[in-house]
Design a protein around this motif. Structure first.
Motif, PDB file in Angstrom:
ATOM      1  N   PHE A 276      80.362 -40.048  15.548  1.00  0.00           N
ATOM      2  CA  PHE A 276      79.829 -39.350  16.669  1.00  0.00           C
ATOM      3  C   PHE A 276      80.317 -39.485  18.019  1.00  0.00           C
ATOM      4  O   PHE A 276      80.121 -38.917  19.063  1.00  0.00           O
ATOM      5  CB  PHE A 276      78.253 -39.533  16.708  1.00  0.00           C
ATOM      6  N   LEU A 311      76.906 -33.439  11.790  1.00  0.00           N
ATOM      7  CA  LEU A 311      75.876 -34.308  12.208  1.00  0.00           C
ATOM      8  C   LEU A 311      74.555 -33.730  12.023  1.00  0.00           C
ATOM      9  O   LEU A 311      73.568 -34.440  11.615  1.00  0.00           O
ATOM     10  CB  LEU A 311      76.294 -34.809  13.611  1.00  0.00           C
ATOM     11  N   ILE A 312      74.325 -32.604  12.628  1.00  0.00           N
ATOM     12  CA  ILE A 312      72.943 -32.248  12.343  1.00  0.00           C
ATOM     13  C   ILE A 312      72.545 -31.935  11.159  1.00  0.00           C
ATOM     14  O   ILE A 312      71.419 -32.225  10.680  1.00  0.00           O
ATOM     15  CB  ILE A 312      72.854 -30.644  13.001  1.00  0.00           C
ATOM     16  N   ILE A 314      73.787 -33.396   8.622  1.00  0.00           N
ATOM     17  CA  ILE A 314      73.524 -34.801   7.895  1.00  0.00           C
ATOM     18  C   ILE A 314      71.965 -35.307   8.146  1.00  0.00           C
ATOM     19  O   ILE A 314      71.220 -35.642   7.135  1.00  0.00           O
ATOM     20  CB  ILE A 314      74.298 -35.722   8.173  1.00  0.00           C
ATOM     21  N   ALA A 315      71.750 -34.965   9.296  1.00  0.00           N
ATOM     22  CA  ALA A 315      70.404 -35.390   9.734  1.00  0.00           C
ATOM     23  C   ALA A 315      69.187 -34.603   8.972  1.00  0.00           C
ATOM     24  O   ALA A 315      68.195 -35.156   8.369  1.00  0.00           O
ATOM     25  CB  ALA A 315      69.971 -35.418  11.186  1.00  0.00           C
ATOM     26  N   VAL A 316      69.365 -33.149   9.031  1.00  0.00           N
ATOM     27  CA  VAL A 316      68.483 -32.418   8.263  1.00  0.00           C
ATOM     28  C   VAL A 316      68.332 -32.743   6.970  1.00  0.00           C
ATOM     29  O   VAL A 316      67.252 -33.051   6.176  1.00  0.00           O
ATOM     30  CB  VAL A 316      68.735 -31.037   8.554  1.00  0.00           C
ATOM     31  N   THR A 318      69.196 -35.721   5.165  1.00  0.00           N
ATOM     32  CA  THR A 318      68.634 -37.088   4.911  1.00  0.00           C
ATOM     33  C   THR A 318      67.086 -36.696   5.178  1.00  0.00           C
ATOM     34  O   THR A 318      66.426 -37.626   4.309  1.00  0.00           O
ATOM     35  CB  THR A 318      69.342 -38.169   5.999  1.00  0.00           C
ATOM     36  N   ILE A 319      66.731 -36.099   6.209  1.00  0.00           N
ATOM     37  CA  ILE A 319      65.206 -36.178   6.458  1.00  0.00           C
ATOM     38  C   ILE A 319      64.441 -35.491   5.238  1.00  0.00           C
ATOM     39  O   ILE A 319      63.429 -35.792   4.595  1.00  0.00           O
ATOM     40  CB  ILE A 319      64.652 -35.401   7.684  1.00  0.00           C
ATOM     41  N   THR A 320      64.962 -34.287   4.783  1.00  0.00           N
ATOM     42  CA  THR A 320      64.702 -33.392   3.609  1.00  0.00           C
ATOM     43  C   THR A 320      64.625 -34.381   2.537  1.00  0.00           C
ATOM     44  O   THR A 320      63.509 -34.304   1.690  1.00  0.00           O
ATOM     45  CB  THR A 320      65.567 -32.059   3.494  1.00  0.00           C
ATOM     46  N   PHE A 393      80.513 -37.290   3.966  1.00  0.00           N
ATOM     47  CA  PHE A 393      79.634 -36.887   5.103  1.00  0.00           C
ATOM     48  C   PHE A 393      79.753 -35.217   4.882  1.00  0.00           C
ATOM     49  O   PHE A 393      78.549 -34.493   4.962  1.00  0.00           O
ATOM     50  CB  PHE A 393      79.789 -37.197   6.210  1.00  0.00           C
ATOM     51  N   ALA A 397      76.632 -32.491   3.936  1.00  0.00           N
ATOM     52  CA  ALA A 397      76.355 -31.495   4.856  1.00  0.00           C
ATOM     53  C   ALA A 397      76.430 -30.057   4.314  1.00  0.00           C
ATOM     54  O   ALA A 397      75.340 -29.311   4.562  1.00  0.00           O
ATOM     55  CB  ALA A 397      77.066 -31.443   6.120  1.00  0.00           C
ATOM     56  N   THR A 400      73.667 -29.779   1.606  1.00  0.00           N
ATOM     57  CA  THR A 400      72.386 -29.325   2.159  1.00  0.00           C
ATOM     58  C   THR A 400      72.191 -28.302   2.503  1.00  0.00           C
ATOM     59  O   THR A 400      70.783 -27.870   1.996  1.00  0.00           O
ATOM     60  CB  THR A 400      72.439 -30.557   3.620  1.00  0.00           C
TER      61      THR A 400
END
Length: 583
Positions: A276, A311-312, A314-316, A318-320, A393, A397, A400
């Motif tokens: 990042f 990055l966004i 990956i975060a979404v 992972t949370i899902t 990654f 992404a 996802t």
């Protein structure tokens, strides 16, 4: 990752996906770099270097190799580190292309650079294998095409293009991952693609071998434990190692008395903020959204900025998974433990023995200096080994978007939106590179070294048989000036003993210098341009009028008595030049 049934996509559809991916890579290359780098006669941007002098070093290696007589191993040229020779593997001149174009050299023009063609090919194959990877979990061809755009915009691909051309071959990682995932559900697993990829990797750049073999090892490891093909998996691994080493032997990848280690492991490591941190060599504008983060030492070598969109996602994603699909985590670990293990090992190696976050050292692994010197320094640019996780990654992404947005038309819209955001995020660098290669600016041009600017160098290299540095260690001349001199030698079919390559033989170098010292002690010298730190060994020859000594661009040189008084006066009027008088 859930792999779709391979029968759902016909062979013709796979070819179409691969072709469109290549076209997207081609289009992106032309938008950013244009046609100028593709002109084999255009050597200016190569000779001057881009961002640094690496590409000039690669070009000098190719020219010296091209004008050397053929010998075995095929990739060895005697004009590099004359008279013993060295391999184009150590000048990073892409041995596969160097050997191919040397074979047809008689029909090529005198000026010929192939680096633009190679980088274009890398972008096309990046698009191809990026699209094919997505086709493993998506039947929607349009989704695959759009996804390939993200892969050809990979920041590490763009970062390496024309800075370190051989490392632009990121498709070697993507192709290995493609065949790893593609054959997951096939009990009769095919190892043949890995044989081919590994063999190709060593003919492009040895730094890709840890990636391609790590992926093949992951494949074999899962084959060993899941499908119980224990003998078969072991045989394939060792067979591929043998074949790759044999190919490496043919091209001269091991042709070095001095070994394959060099200093740098740990210094060129990967910072924990790499994914990042929008900052690389000479560029601090990789993101319009995120700020540049600090690194230590040479950690720009571990550059791996993912981009804000990835990055966004990956975060979404992972949370899902954590909230709704925890079983997916268990299933992935169960079915892909090999790739997890390989990626973990590579990433740990990339971070290095001193773990840092920003400018803060966190802790140090207790690894002896002897082990680092002998083994770890073989791959001293260890920060590069974060590329495996980088591309996983990327895949995650895209996966996802496809997997967790059930409406497939909506998934196309969202993916396109995120790619548009990614373009905006890294557009500062894209515009800078576009302007430079379209000759709209020279803001990132690597200027010619202060050493080797004077006309004396070019004229003298043409008159002598070669160039020799008379210092046994680092050398009297080191760095960019040395690369420029090596390039001149390549242009005029001369030889050089100098250590401008990535790996050199101190033993060979010392023997050459000792031979010259023996000649000088007997008041003899060869028809060479001697680069020295002092004239002591030549004093008698200079006093007797057999040699001439000059200080040129701040560098001390000695040559046979070839210039008249009038010619010396002309040089003195052309810049930083003076004659050395020995009393």
């Amino acid at each position: 990752m859930k792999i779709i049934d391979s029968n759902k996509l016909s062979l013709s559809n796979k070819y179409k996906i691969a072709l469109i991916g290549a076209i997207i890579g081609l289009a992106f290359f032309l938008i950013i770099y244009g046609f100028n780098p593709l002109n084999p006669l255009n050597e200016q941007f190569v000779v001057n270097g881009y961002l640094e002098k690496d590409i000039a070093q690669h070009y000098a290696g190719w020219k010296l190799f091209r004008n050397s007589p053929w010998q075995f191993p095929l990739g060895v040229g005697e004009n590099i580190e004359y008279p013993y020779g060295s391999s184009v593997s150590y000048t990073d001149s892409i041995p596969l292309f160097a050997i191919l174009f040397k074979a047809i050299s008689p029909i090529l023009p005198e000026t010929f650079q192939y680096f633009g063609i190679f980088v274009l090919l890398c972008f096309m194959l990046q698009g191809t294998f990026g699209a094919l990877l997505v086709s493993l979990f998506s039947e929607n061809k349009l989704f695959c095409y759009i996804s390939s755009i993200l892969f050809v915009m990979s920041p590490i691909l763009i970062d390496r293009a024309f800075r370190h051309c051989a490392l632009t071959a990121q498709f070697l990682i993507l192709s290995s991952l493609y065949f790893y995932f593609k054959n997951k559900k096939n009990n009769d697993k095919s190892y043949i693609p890995f044989y081919i990829i590994n063999a190709i990797a060593i003919t492009i750049h040895p730094y890709f071998l840890p990636f391609t073999f790590a992926i093949m090892f992951a494949f074999a490891l899962e084959d060993f434990f899941i499908f119980k093909n224990r003998i078969k998996s072991a045989i394939h691994i060792f067979s591929s190692i043998f074949i790759t080493l044999f190919v490496g032997f043919i091209i001269g990848a091991f042709y070095n008395k001095g070994g394959v280690s060099a200093l740098g492991y740990g210094y060129f490591s990967m910072n924990l903020n790499a994914y990042f941190n929008p900052s690389s060599l000479n560029f601090d504008n990789w993101s319009h959204i995120l700020n540049q983060r600090p690194v230590t030492g040479g950690q720009v070598e571990g550059f791996g900025y993912l981009g804000i969109s990835v990055l966004i996602l990956i975060a979404v994603g992972t949370i899902t998974i954590i909230v709704k699909n925890r079983t997916d985590i268990v299933d992935f670990i169960k079915n892909h433990f090999g790739i997890i293990f390989s990626t973990l090992c590579l990433t740990i190696f990339a971070v290095g023995n001193i773990v840092t976050f920003g400018g803060l050292p966190l802790f140090r692994f207790p690894i002896s200096d002897n082990i680092i010197a002998k083994y770890f320094n073989i791959f001293r640019g260890n920060g590069r080994f974060g590329w495996m996780l980088f591309y996983l990654f990327f895949i995650f992404a895209i996966y996802t978007v496809y997997e967790y947005i059930k409406n497939k038309k909506l998934s196309l819209i969202i993916l396109s939106l995120f790619i548009a955001i990614q373009v905006f995020d890294i557009s500062g660098v894209l515009i800078d590179k576009h302007n430079y290669f379209y000759n709209k600016s020279d803001s990132h041009n690597q200027s010619v070294s202060l050493v080797a600017q004077h006309p004396f160098w070019n004229e003298t290299v043409q008159k002598v048989d070669g160039v020799i540095e008379m210092e046994s260690e680092q050398g009297a001349m080191f760095g960019n000036g040395l690369i420029d001199i090596a390039s001149m030698c390549g242009r005029y079919n001369k030889h050089i003993n100098s250590t401008f390559a990535a790996r050199t033989s101190a033993i060979n170098r010392k023997e050459v210098i000792e031979h010259q010292k023996y000649l000088l002690s007997n008041n003899q010298c060869d028809n060479l341009l001697y680069i020295v730190e002092e004239t002591k060994l030549f004093d008698n020859l200079i006093k007797n009028g057999l040699c001439q000594a000059f200080e040129v661009d701040g560098q001390l040189v000695v040559i046979p008595n070839i210039y008249s008084k009038l010619e010396i006066e002309k040089f003195e009027n052309q810049g930083n030049f003076k004659k050395i008088i020995v009393e």
